[in-house]
Motif scaffolding. Structure first.
Motif, PDB file in Angstrom:
ATOM      1  N   ARG A  85       0.791  -1.237   0.000  1.00 21.02           N
ATOM      2  CA  ARG A  85       0.000   0.000   0.000  1.00 21.02           C
ATOM      3  C   ARG A  85       0.820   1.281   0.000  1.00 21.02           C
ATOM      4  NH1 ARG A  85      -3.391  -2.474   4.438  1.00 21.02           N
ATOM      5  NH2 ARG A  85      -4.688  -3.921   3.300  1.00 21.02           N
ATOM      6  N   SER A  86       2.130   1.188  -0.019  1.00 20.34           N
ATOM      7  CA  SER A  86       2.966   2.386  -0.023  1.00 20.34           C
ATOM      8  C   SER A  86       3.295   2.797  -1.451  1.00 20.34           C
ATOM      9  CB  SER A  86       4.276   2.125   0.729  1.00 20.34           C
ATOM     10  OG  SER A  86       5.163   3.210   0.560  1.00 20.34           O
ATOM     11  N   GLY A  87       3.235   4.087  -1.722  1.00 16.86           N
ATOM     12  CA  GLY A  87       3.618   4.589  -3.039  1.00 16.86           C
ATOM     13  C   GLY A  87       5.108   4.849  -3.163  1.00 16.86           C
ATOM     14  N   ASP A  88       5.860   4.694  -2.072  1.00 21.27           N
ATOM     15  CA  ASP A  88       7.303   4.942  -2.099  1.00 21.27           C
ATOM     16  C   ASP A  88       8.009   3.793  -2.811  1.00 21.27           C
ATOM     17  OD1 ASP A  88       6.871   7.238  -0.601  1.00 21.27           O
ATOM     18  OD2 ASP A  88       7.259   6.221   1.312  1.00 21.27           O
ATOM     19  N   LEU A  89       8.668   4.119  -3.920  1.00 17.92           N
ATOM     20  CA  LEU A  89       9.361   3.096  -4.700  1.00 17.92           C
ATOM     21  C   LEU A  89      10.699   2.749  -4.042  1.00 17.92           C
ATOM     22  CD1 LEU A  89       8.681   4.377  -8.325  1.00 17.92           C
ATOM     23  CD2 LEU A  89       7.389   2.712  -6.986  1.00 17.92           C
ATOM     24  N   PRO A  90      11.087   1.483  -4.071  1.00 19.75           N
ATOM     25  CA  PRO A  90      12.352   1.083  -3.443  1.00 19.75           C
ATOM     26  C   PRO A  90      13.550   1.538  -4.273  1.00 19.75           C
ATOM     27  CG  PRO A  90      11.398  -0.784  -4.579  1.00 19.75           C
ATOM     28  CD  PRO A  90      10.399   0.343  -4.678  1.00 19.75           C
ATOM     29  N   TRP A 115      14.691  -6.530 -12.437  1.00 11.00           N
ATOM     30  CA  TRP A 115      13.637  -6.157 -11.502  1.00 11.00           C
ATOM     31  C   TRP A 115      13.190  -4.746 -11.824  1.00 11.00           C
ATOM     32  CZ3 TRP A 115      13.521  -2.201  -7.862  1.00 11.00           C
ATOM     33  CH2 TRP A 115      14.741  -1.584  -7.573  1.00 11.00           C
ATOM     34  N   GLU A 116      11.984  -4.426 -11.397  1.00 13.72           N
ATOM     35  CA  GLU A 116      11.441  -3.088 -11.605  1.00 13.72           C
ATOM     36  C   GLU A 116      10.384  -2.811 -10.555  1.00 13.72           C
ATOM     37  OE1 GLU A 116       9.737  -3.127 -15.511  1.00 13.72           O
ATOM     38  OE2 GLU A 116       8.019  -4.322 -14.889  1.00 13.72           O
ATOM     39  N   SER A 117      10.107  -1.550 -10.364  1.00 17.98           N
ATOM     40  CA  SER A 117       9.021  -1.155  -9.472  1.00 17.98           C
ATOM     41  C   SER A 117       8.224  -0.078 -10.177  1.00 17.98           C
ATOM     42  CB  SER A 117       9.576  -0.642  -8.138  1.00 17.98           C
ATOM     43  OG  SER A 117      10.386   0.494  -8.344  1.00 17.98           O
ATOM     44  N   HIS A 118       6.950  -0.040  -9.872  1.00 21.40           N
ATOM     45  CA  HIS A 118       6.119   1.003 -10.453  1.00 21.40           C
ATOM     46  C   HIS A 118       4.934   1.292  -9.535  1.00 21.40           C
ATOM     47  CE1 HIS A 118       4.471  -2.768 -12.080  1.00 21.40           C
ATOM     48  NE2 HIS A 118       3.309  -2.169 -11.986  1.00 21.40           N
ATOM     49  N   PRO A 119       4.544   2.576  -9.524  1.00 16.08           N
ATOM     50  CA  PRO A 119       3.368   2.925  -8.726  1.00 16.08           C
ATOM     51  C   PRO A 119       2.119   2.360  -9.393  1.00 16.08           C
ATOM     52  CG  PRO A 119       4.182   4.836  -9.935  1.00 16.08           C
ATOM     53  CD  PRO A 119       5.133   3.711 -10.202  1.00 16.08           C
ATOM     54  N   CYS A 120       1.157   2.037  -8.596  1.00 14.41           N
ATOM     55  CA  CYS A 120      -0.132   1.591  -9.113  1.00 14.41           C
ATOM     56  C   CYS A 120      -1.207   2.077  -8.141  1.00 14.41           C
ATOM     57  CB  CYS A 120      -0.159   0.087  -9.334  1.00 14.41           C
ATOM     58  SG  CYS A 120       0.494  -0.917  -8.030  1.00 14.41           S
ATOM     59  N   PRO A 121      -2.445   1.959  -8.517  1.00 13.34           N
ATOM     60  CA  PRO A 121      -3.498   2.432  -7.606  1.00 13.34           C
ATOM     61  C   PRO A 121      -3.345   1.799  -6.222  1.00 13.34           C
ATOM     62  CG  PRO A 121      -4.435   1.880  -9.736  1.00 13.34           C
ATOM     63  CD  PRO A 121      -2.994   1.419  -9.754  1.00 13.34           C
ATOM     64  N   HIS A 122      -3.386   2.626  -5.228  1.00 15.06           N
ATOM     65  CA  HIS A 122      -3.330   2.183  -3.832  1.00 15.06           C
ATOM     66  C   HIS A 122      -1.992   1.568  -3.453  1.00 15.06           C
ATOM     67  CE1 HIS A 122      -7.566   2.982  -4.003  1.00 15.06           C
ATOM     68  NE2 HIS A 122      -7.694   2.095  -4.975  1.00 15.06           N
TER      69      HIS A 122
END
Length: 147
Positions: A85-90, A115-122
């Motif tokens: 639930r956190s929008g903070d990307l690693p 590897w990748e990270s991306h914001p998503c709803p909630h």
């Protein structure tokens, strides 16, 4: 490729904040055993299980949320994703020599092919890809750089 299809299988599990990370590792190991990876690619299995541990731990500790763990295997890769639930990307960061933590994403970066990270709803989703044991890399088809 036009007209081609992708064959994939996937699994999902919700891990509440109060659940132990061991439950995530055990669940992932069961699915890797069912796919035959524990005998054909034991080092990859170890890397996957370490990644599952780190991503679920990050969701619980840093995002203070449950973790939605998804594993999907196609002909080329095993994709491991954790949503929290956190929008903070690693961001991989160097941890001090006296620090007990802070190395999780460095480990994921070292273990996964990508590897990748991306914001998503909630919240956000962090995904790692591991090349399937029989999916060699044709010349000129190197894995994408880590993001």
């Amino acid at each position: 490729m036009e007209g081609s299809s992708l064959r994939a299988v996937g699994w999902a599990r919700s891990l509440p904040l109060n659940s132990e990370v061991k439950a995530a590792r055990d669940w992932a190991r069961e699915h890797l055993e069912a796919r035959g990876w524990t005998s054909t690619a034991p080092q990859t299995v170890d890397a996957v299980l370490l990644t599952v541990s780190e991503l679920v731990t990050n969701a619980h500790r840093h995002a203070r949320s449950s973790a939605q763990l998804v594993m999907m295997c196609d002909d080329r890769c095993l994709h491991v994703s954790v949503h929290d639930r956190s929008g903070d990307l690693p961001v991989p960061r160097a941890a001090g020599t006296e620090s007990l933590g802070g190395r999780g994403m460095l480990l994921v970066d070292a273990m996964a092919d990508t590897w990748e990270s991306h914001p998503c709803p909630h919240g956000k989703s962090v995904s790692a890809c591991f090349r399937a044991p029989d999916a060699g890399t044709p010349e000129g088809d190197a894995p994408a750089p880590h993001q």
